[in-house]
Design a protein around this motif. Sequence first.
Motif, PDB file in Angstrom:
ATOM      1  N   LEU A  12       0.841  -1.187   0.000  1.00  0.00           N
ATOM      2  CA  LEU A  12       0.000   0.000   0.000  1.00  0.00           C
ATOM      3  C   LEU A  12       0.883   1.247   0.000  1.00  0.00           C
ATOM      4  CD1 LEU A  12      -3.101  -0.189   0.091  1.00  0.00           C
ATOM      5  CD2 LEU A  12      -2.968   0.647   2.416  1.00  0.00           C
ATOM      6  N   GLY A  13       0.706   2.093  -1.018  1.00  0.00           N
ATOM      7  CA  GLY A  13       1.561   3.255  -1.196  1.00  0.00           C
ATOM      8  C   GLY A  13       1.141   4.476  -0.403  1.00  0.00           C
ATOM      9  N   GLY A  14      -0.016   4.445   0.198  1.00  0.00           N
ATOM     10  CA  GLY A  14      -0.511   5.571   0.993  1.00  0.00           C
ATOM     11  C   GLY A  14      -1.714   5.109   1.779  1.00  0.00           C
ATOM     12  N   VAL A  31      -1.431   0.839  -4.944  1.00  0.00           N
ATOM     13  CA  VAL A  31      -0.604  -0.312  -4.585  1.00  0.00           C
ATOM     14  C   VAL A  31       0.568  -0.388  -5.558  1.00  0.00           C
ATOM     15  CG1 VAL A  31      -0.535  -2.826  -4.358  1.00  0.00           C
ATOM     16  CG2 VAL A  31      -2.592  -1.575  -3.673  1.00  0.00           C
ATOM     17  N   ALA A  32       1.772  -0.539  -5.011  1.00  0.00           N
ATOM     18  CA  ALA A  32       2.987  -0.717  -5.815  1.00  0.00           C
ATOM     19  C   ALA A  32       3.322  -2.203  -5.856  1.00  0.00           C
ATOM     20  CB  ALA A  32       4.142   0.058  -5.198  1.00  0.00           C
ATOM     21  N   THR A  50       8.660  -1.316 -11.089  1.00  0.00           N
ATOM     22  CA  THR A  50       7.492  -1.231 -10.215  1.00  0.00           C
ATOM     23  C   THR A  50       6.292  -0.754 -11.019  1.00  0.00           C
ATOM     24  OG1 THR A  50       8.849  -0.787  -8.283  1.00  0.00           O
ATOM     25  CG2 THR A  50       6.533  -0.130  -8.155  1.00  0.00           C
ATOM     26  N   GLN A  51       5.179  -1.448 -10.870  1.00  0.00           N
ATOM     27  CA  GLN A  51       3.919  -1.037 -11.485  1.00  0.00           C
ATOM     28  C   GLN A  51       3.015  -0.521 -10.380  1.00  0.00           C
ATOM     29  OE1 GLN A  51       2.701  -4.725 -13.311  1.00  0.00           O
ATOM     30  NE2 GLN A  51       3.559  -4.115 -15.266  1.00  0.00           N
ATOM     31  N   ASP A  73       1.289  -1.532   4.175  1.00  0.00           N
ATOM     32  CA  ASP A  73       0.808  -2.908   4.373  1.00  0.00           C
ATOM     33  C   ASP A  73       0.994  -3.731   3.100  1.00  0.00           C
ATOM     34  OD1 ASP A  73      -0.014  -2.395   6.942  1.00  0.00           O
ATOM     35  OD2 ASP A  73      -2.172  -2.521   6.515  1.00  0.00           O
ATOM     36  N   PRO A  74       1.399  -5.002   3.250  1.00  0.00           N
ATOM     37  CA  PRO A  74       1.438  -5.901   2.097  1.00  0.00           C
ATOM     38  C   PRO A  74       0.020  -6.409   1.826  1.00  0.00           C
ATOM     39  CG  PRO A  74       2.184  -7.059   4.047  1.00  0.00           C
ATOM     40  CD  PRO A  74       1.913  -5.640   4.464  1.00  0.00           C
ATOM     41  N   VAL A  75      -0.433  -6.297   0.579  1.00  0.00           N
ATOM     42  CA  VAL A  75      -1.804  -6.675   0.246  1.00  0.00           C
ATOM     43  C   VAL A  75      -1.843  -7.553  -0.995  1.00  0.00           C
ATOM     44  CG1 VAL A  75      -2.888  -4.636   1.292  1.00  0.00           C
ATOM     45  CG2 VAL A  75      -2.168  -4.561  -1.095  1.00  0.00           C
ATOM     46  N   VAL A  76      -2.942  -8.284  -1.116  1.00  0.00           N
ATOM     47  CA  VAL A  76      -3.284  -9.024  -2.324  1.00  0.00           C
ATOM     48  C   VAL A  76      -4.612  -8.460  -2.798  1.00  0.00           C
ATOM     49  CG1 VAL A  76      -3.836 -11.284  -3.304  1.00  0.00           C
ATOM     50  CG2 VAL A  76      -2.117 -11.091  -1.502  1.00  0.00           C
TER      51      VAL A  76
END
Length: 138
Positions: A12-14, A31-32, A50-51, A73-76
């Motif tokens: 999560l980028g922000g 999300v990056a 990075t996308q 946070d790491p997310v899917v």
Amino acid sequence: MNESMVTFQGWLGGDVRIQQAGGVVVARFRVASTPRRFNRSTGEWHDGPTQWYSVSAWRALGDHCAASLRRGDPVVVHGRLTQSSWVNQERVEMTSLEVDASFVGHDLNRGTSAFTRNGGRTAGESAADSPEPRDRVA
């Protein structure tokens, strides 16, 4: 139905931003996602480009994202992929990848998470489908 559905992992980028759109809640966040490849000849990992994805989560999913997700946070994410193109002020064509999320969750390869069930049941779920609480002794 010719929609492009994607599932990707990223960070999560922000912070999640909440808005009202058409009388319903929508959560928006970025999300990056950086792919990693292993080079067998050198024995090293290398990062790809990075996308960045703009994600929209509607209604209850949006509320839950806002309550659960924080910057870093790491997310899917799984959802419908769209692409928008425009020309910026410098007359450079820009492209944005956008995802209308169907499912969002923490990436449990990266850490742990605690789940809190909301009050209602989802369609097709009965009381018999609900798991027994873990601290209950039979």
